[in-house]
Motif scaffolding. Structure first.
Motif, PDB file in Angstrom:
ATOM      1  N   ILE A 118      85.123 116.468  31.160  1.00  0.00           N
ATOM      2  CA  ILE A 118      85.319 115.142  30.550  1.00  0.00           C
ATOM      3  C   ILE A 118      86.803 114.851  30.345  1.00  0.00           C
ATOM      4  CG2 ILE A 118      84.919 113.752  28.443  1.00  0.00           C
ATOM      5  CD1 ILE A 118      82.092 115.066  28.329  1.00  0.00           C
ATOM      6  N   GLU A 119      87.530 115.846  29.846  1.00  0.00           N
ATOM      7  CA  GLU A 119      88.978 115.673  29.630  1.00  0.00           C
ATOM      8  C   GLU A 119      89.688 115.300  30.927  1.00  0.00           C
ATOM      9  OE1 GLU A 119      91.098 115.399  27.125  1.00  0.00           O
ATOM     10  OE2 GLU A 119      89.300 115.413  25.882  1.00  0.00           O
ATOM     11  N   GLY A 127      96.722 104.635  29.993  1.00  0.00           N
ATOM     12  CA  GLY A 127      97.248 103.796  28.899  1.00  0.00           C
ATOM     13  C   GLY A 127      96.156 103.265  27.991  1.00  0.00           C
ATOM     14  N   GLU A 128      96.443 102.141  27.356  1.00  0.00           N
ATOM     15  CA  GLU A 128      95.486 101.467  26.473  1.00  0.00           C
ATOM     16  C   GLU A 128      94.406 100.794  27.327  1.00  0.00           C
ATOM     17  OE1 GLU A 128      94.026 100.863  22.881  1.00  0.00           O
ATOM     18  OE2 GLU A 128      95.916 101.935  23.212  1.00  0.00           O
ATOM     19  N   PRO A 129      93.112 101.027  27.048  1.00  0.00           N
ATOM     20  CA  PRO A 129      92.054 100.411  27.862  1.00  0.00           C
ATOM     21  C   PRO A 129      92.112  98.882  27.790  1.00  0.00           C
ATOM     22  CG  PRO A 129      91.162 102.141  26.467  1.00  0.00           C
ATOM     23  CD  PRO A 129      92.555 101.904  26.015  1.00  0.00           C
ATOM     24  N   ILE A 137      85.383 104.895  30.230  1.00  0.00           N
ATOM     25  CA  ILE A 137      85.891 106.061  30.982  1.00  0.00           C
ATOM     26  C   ILE A 137      86.797 106.897  30.086  1.00  0.00           C
ATOM     27  CG2 ILE A 137      87.361 106.769  32.927  1.00  0.00           C
ATOM     28  CD1 ILE A 137      86.226 104.278  34.444  1.00  0.00           C
ATOM     29  N   LYS A 138      87.584 106.224  29.273  1.00  0.00           N
ATOM     30  CA  LYS A 138      88.490 106.914  28.344  1.00  0.00           C
ATOM     31  C   LYS A 138      87.690 107.750  27.324  1.00  0.00           C
ATOM     32  CE  LYS A 138      92.860 106.724  26.364  1.00  0.00           C
ATOM     33  NZ  LYS A 138      94.173 106.670  26.962  1.00  0.00           N
ATOM     34  N   ILE A 169      82.595  98.587  23.110  1.00  0.00           N
ATOM     35  CA  ILE A 169      82.273 100.024  23.018  1.00  0.00           C
ATOM     36  C   ILE A 169      83.423 100.713  22.295  1.00  0.00           C
ATOM     37  CG2 ILE A 169      81.952 102.170  24.323  1.00  0.00           C
ATOM     38  CD1 ILE A 169      80.301 100.760  26.307  1.00  0.00           C
ATOM     39  N   LYS A 170      83.293 100.808  20.977  1.00  0.00           N
ATOM     40  CA  LYS A 170      84.348 101.478  20.199  1.00  0.00           C
ATOM     41  C   LYS A 170      84.164 102.989  20.282  1.00  0.00           C
ATOM     42  CE  LYS A 170      85.606  97.906  16.915  1.00  0.00           C
ATOM     43  NZ  LYS A 170      84.519  96.922  16.969  1.00  0.00           N
ATOM     44  N   ARG A 171      82.884 103.389  20.391  1.00  0.00           N
ATOM     45  CA  ARG A 171      82.613 104.823  20.503  1.00  0.00           C
ATOM     46  C   ARG A 171      81.321 105.015  21.286  1.00  0.00           C
ATOM     47  NH1 ARG A 171      78.869 106.694  16.843  1.00  0.00           N
ATOM     48  NH2 ARG A 171      77.997 105.091  15.514  1.00  0.00           N
TER      49      ARG A 171
END
Length: 366
Positions: A118-119, A127-129, A137-138, A169-171
């Motif tokens: 995953i990493e 960068g920032e999504p 994906i991040k 999708i925050k989490r």
């Protein structure tokens, strides 16, 4: 014209909790419901001896002990645990994303191996999504996104993930344990005998009128109550004076099948874009049913139009800004309290609706 202590518009959970507490306190309540039944979206219809969740799967879960004790004082709950599965083009994966999911996807066994993969995949978004696709994906990497997030989310919202804002999708829950229990909450279950057992208790002391549209004779009904609890759409209350809020809605295709077990689990998410429905619910599994037949519902997510049942608020900047303007009008109302999913234009889990109604009742008693 009879005068009531409370006129409650809508017969869902929020109104139900207040009607119940008001009844316990010896107050009079009139409940006005547009549909032909009480219970709002948790209403169950009995088909072939199975309690069918008419408006989609409702699984009660909470970590709030007061809320759990409250619902258990009204109905007995079973020990149902939500463990849905995902079907991606015939491949079956466990939800939420956990070691069973990763083991199936990558042929691995240890949390360390899963974390490494995953990493590595998350690096694809440095960068920032900028959109939901990059955000997902991040959070979970490309493989899980492609197979288990992308198609399902695009069907839910009716547009590509690259066009959706990242904050939706925050989490995404990722667990490095072999645990298929979807919820982390302390308490979970379904009322034995279905949700109608619960809602019948909530409204037992109230005068209930179904098939009644409060907005068609608003002034008359407003005059009938000392206090009005309004759980309908807030923009409709103001006749859409500032514009219309947007929703997503869900359409259900329900059918009886001549088999005792269709899919072996209550909820299957179809996560590819090609399958037109988002999920299939097999209702008997909510109550460990042993009936000879089974009832399934296919869920289709679609844009809301007037006359349809609004389900999910579209939480983008435009709608939130518009809601705030309506909320400012609502603040000025002297005898009307706005509550619940539509009255507050927010997605509410059942326990949170009950908690909000309990708090509102307490506030009204001060």
């Amino acid at each position: 014209m009879k005068k009531y202590d409370y006129v409650l518009v809508g017969a869902g959970l929020y109104s139900g909790v207040i009607a119940y507490l008001a009844g316990q306190a010896g107050k009079s309540c009139l409940v006005l419901e547009r549909r032909d039944h009480t219970g709002g979206n948790i209403y169950c219809e009995e088909i072939e001896g199975i309690h069918v969740h008419k408006y989609g799967a409702h699984i009660f879960h909470t970590s709030n002990k007061e809320v759990w004790q409250f619902v258990n004082s009204l109905a007995e709950f079973n020990r149902y645990t939500n463990s849905p599965i995902a079907n991606y083009k015939g491949e079956i994966y466990n939800m939420p994303f956990n070691m069973n999911t990763f083991s199936k996807m990558w042929g691995i066994r240890t949390p360390e191996e899963a974390k490494t993969i995953i990493e590595e995949q998350r690096k694809a978004v440095p960068g920032e999504p900028k959109n939901l696709e990059e955000q997902a994906i991040k959070l979970v990497g490309k493989d899980i996104y492609e197979k288990l997030v992308k198609g399902y989310t695009e069907k839910q919202w009716g547009r590509d993930c690259s066009e959706l804002p990242s904050f939706i999708i925050k989490r995404l829950p990722v667990r490095f344990t072999y645990d298929n229990n979807y919820f982390n909450d302390l308490y979970q279950g379904i009322p034995i005998g279905g949700y109608n057992v619960l809602t019948e208790r909530l409204f037992e002391k109230a005068d209930v009128q179904t098939g009644v549209d409060f907005l068609e004779d608003k002034e008359k009904y407003l005059a009938m109550g000392e206090t009005v609890i309004y759980t309908g759409a807030i923009d409709a209350f103001y006749d859409y004076a500032l514009g219309k809020l947007e929703y997503r809605t869900v359409r259900f295709e329900t059918e009886v099948l001549d088999t005792d077990n269709y899919q072996g689990v209550a909820v299957v998410n179809y996560t590819d874009r090609e399958t037109p429905y988002t999920r299939v619910i097999e209702h008997k599994h909510f109550e460990f049913g042993t009936q000879k037949k089974t009832v399934i519902s296919r869920e289709y997510s679609t844009d809301w139009k007037e006359g349809m049942e609004p389900y999910y608020p579209v939480n983008d900047a435009r709608n939130q800004e518009l809601y705030q303007k309506y909320a400012a009008l609502a603040e000025k109302e002297e005898k009307v309290i706005f509550g619940g999913r539509l009255g507050e234009y927010k997605y509410y889990d059942m326990d949170k609706v009950i908690e909000a109604a309990l708090n509102q009742w307490e506030k009204m008693q001060r």
